[in-house]
Enzyme design. Structure first.
Site, mmCIF file in Angstrom:
data_model
loop_
_atom_site.group_PDB
_atom_site.id
_atom_site.type_symbol
_atom_site.label_atom_id
_atom_site.label_comp_id
_atom_site.label_asym_id
_atom_site.label_seq_id
_atom_site.Cartn_x
_atom_site.Cartn_y
_atom_site.Cartn_z
ATOM 1 N N HIS A 169 -8.015 -1.453 -9.694
ATOM 2 C CA HIS A 169 -8.038 0.726 -8.620
ATOM 3 C C HIS A 169 -7.223 1.328 -8.684
ATOM 4 O O HIS A 169 -7.344 2.681 -8.951
ATOM 5 C CB HIS A 169 -7.552 -0.685 -7.143
ATOM 6 C CG HIS A 169 -7.132 0.209 -6.232
ATOM 7 N ND1 HIS A 169 -8.842 1.046 -5.703
ATOM 8 C CD2 HIS A 169 -6.260 0.935 -5.060
ATOM 9 C CE1 HIS A 169 -8.200 1.513 -4.523
ATOM 10 N NE2 HIS A 169 -6.716 2.188 -5.149
ATOM 11 N N ASP A 228 0.577 -0.937 -0.355
ATOM 12 C CA ASP A 228 0.000 0.488 -0.276
ATOM 13 C C ASP A 228 1.471 1.301 -0.350
ATOM 14 O O ASP A 228 1.924 1.087 0.589
ATOM 15 C CB ASP A 228 -0.992 0.096 0.890
ATOM 16 C CG ASP A 228 -1.817 1.415 1.310
ATOM 17 O OD1 ASP A 228 -1.808 1.990 -0.149
ATOM 18 O OD2 ASP A 228 -2.951 0.274 1.932
#
Length: 356
Positions: free
Chosen positions: A224, A151
């Site tokens: 995404h 992330d």
């Protein structure tokens, strides 16, 4: 950073192993408002006091205020782009707005430091606030999210991070401030883990093990990474994320606390619109088939010196500034959809495209 620019809060603090996110609402009453204003002058000292116990612990705290809380506590002037959280998406696939007036983003390499600082900060606020959400986040291996992918790989760094997150001359009374948007996502890990890794990679847009972005020739436009990449005038527009996994395995709860900083809410809101509505509409982020947004809030983060001086702010509205004026931008936006009554007054607004 030039000497004439105020010191920002710890928006650019190093990535830590632990974090606590607290969202609280204001309790009605002038005395409670006075308590919160006085507390603003104490935050930095409390961070220093607790942090001295473990100087290498990288303890920090960022404080933010929502739109209606700012009006109630501090009046005018107000940050130019501060408004209630805007909702996006249809039906159950929706970025929802939830109550929240004050945000605390506490970070450290040790949870005990985060815990102690949270205890001290909330203790000083006492009955002036009601905590409506509290999440303890942790670093997951090599900065993995709960769904197993790294992330924050594309986070801006150095000067670029400052340029993308710190308010400048566009709102000179609030220079060195930032906007921060938070959401708590709950994941269907059973459903997600049932997918083949190759399918997961196409949903995210990156390889799972090596964290390499997929080639555009094979990366779906609904991935995404595709939907959260913004380009304006040929340049990529970035935000600064410091997301943290959280969970309670015994209760079957697995989640990610999203937190994004930017110098304007617009890029984060555009990313949410792309994810929840789609680009074009209908081409939404398939990660949302396995992730549900349970909370949502937008807050303004004043500079460090401004936070301290807010203790002396006159809360009386000035007709020449902000939402106290009938012509204020945030009030005009809010009229688009009903708003929740009461001191929280959290808005529910449709997202509008900010980039063409």
């Amino acid at each position: 950073m030039p000497n004439d620019i105020p010191e920002p809060q710890a928006v650019y603090a190093p990535i830590t192993r632990s974090a606590i996110f607290i969202v609280a609402t204001l309790v009605d009453g002038d005395a409670h408002a006075d308590t919160v204003r006085a507390w603003c002058a104490d935050v930095a000292a409390l961070v220093r006091s607790v942090g001295k116990r473990v100087p290498s612990g990288n303890l920090s705290c960022v404080v933010g205020f929502a739109s209606d809380a700012w009006d109630r506590l501090f009046g005018a002037p107000r940050p130019a782009q501060l408004h209630p959280f805007r909702e996006f998406g249809p039906g159950e696939r929706r970025a929802i707005a939830t109550p929240g007036d004050i945000l605390l983003h506490i970070r450290a390499d040790q949870m005990d430091l985060c815990f102690e600082l949270a205890t001290q900060l909330i203790g000083r606020l006492g009955e002036a606030v009601m905590v409506v959400d509290e999440v303890q986040g942790f670093r997951y291996f090599d900065l993995r999210s709960m769904v197993g992918f790294v992330d924050g790989t594309e986070n801006p760094t150095g000067r670029e991070a400052v340029d993308f997150t710190m308010i400048g001359d566009e709102d000179p009374e609030f220079t060195a401030g930032s906007y921060v948007l938070v959401q708590k996502y709950i994941h269907d890990m059973k459903g997600w883990n049932a997918l083949p890794v190759e399918t997961q990679e196409r949903i995210i847009g990156r390889t799972k093990l090596s964290d390499i972005e997929l080639d555009d020739a094979v990366k779906p436009t609904s991935s995404h990474s595709s939907l959260t990449t913004l380009v304006e005038n040929g340049q990529e527009v970035k935000i600064l994320r410091d997301n943290m996994p959280f969970g309670r395995p015994g209760s079957g709860e697995f989640g990610t606390y999203f937190i994004g900083y930017a110098r304007s809410p617009e890029p984060i809101e555009k990313m949410l619109e792309n994810m929840f509505v789609g680009r074009p509409p209908g081409n939404y982020d398939r990660l949302l088939d396995f992730s549900r947004a349970a909370t949502g809030g937008l807050f303004f983060v004043p500079s460090a010196p401004l936070l301290e001086t807010l203790a002396d702010r006159n809360p009386q509205p000035d007709s020449s500034h902000g939402s106290a004026s009938p012509a204020a931008p945030s009030e005009t936006l809010a009229s688009a959809e009903p708003r929740v009554d009461g001191s929280l007054n959290i808005g529910s607004l449709k997202g509008t495209a900010q980039y063409e």
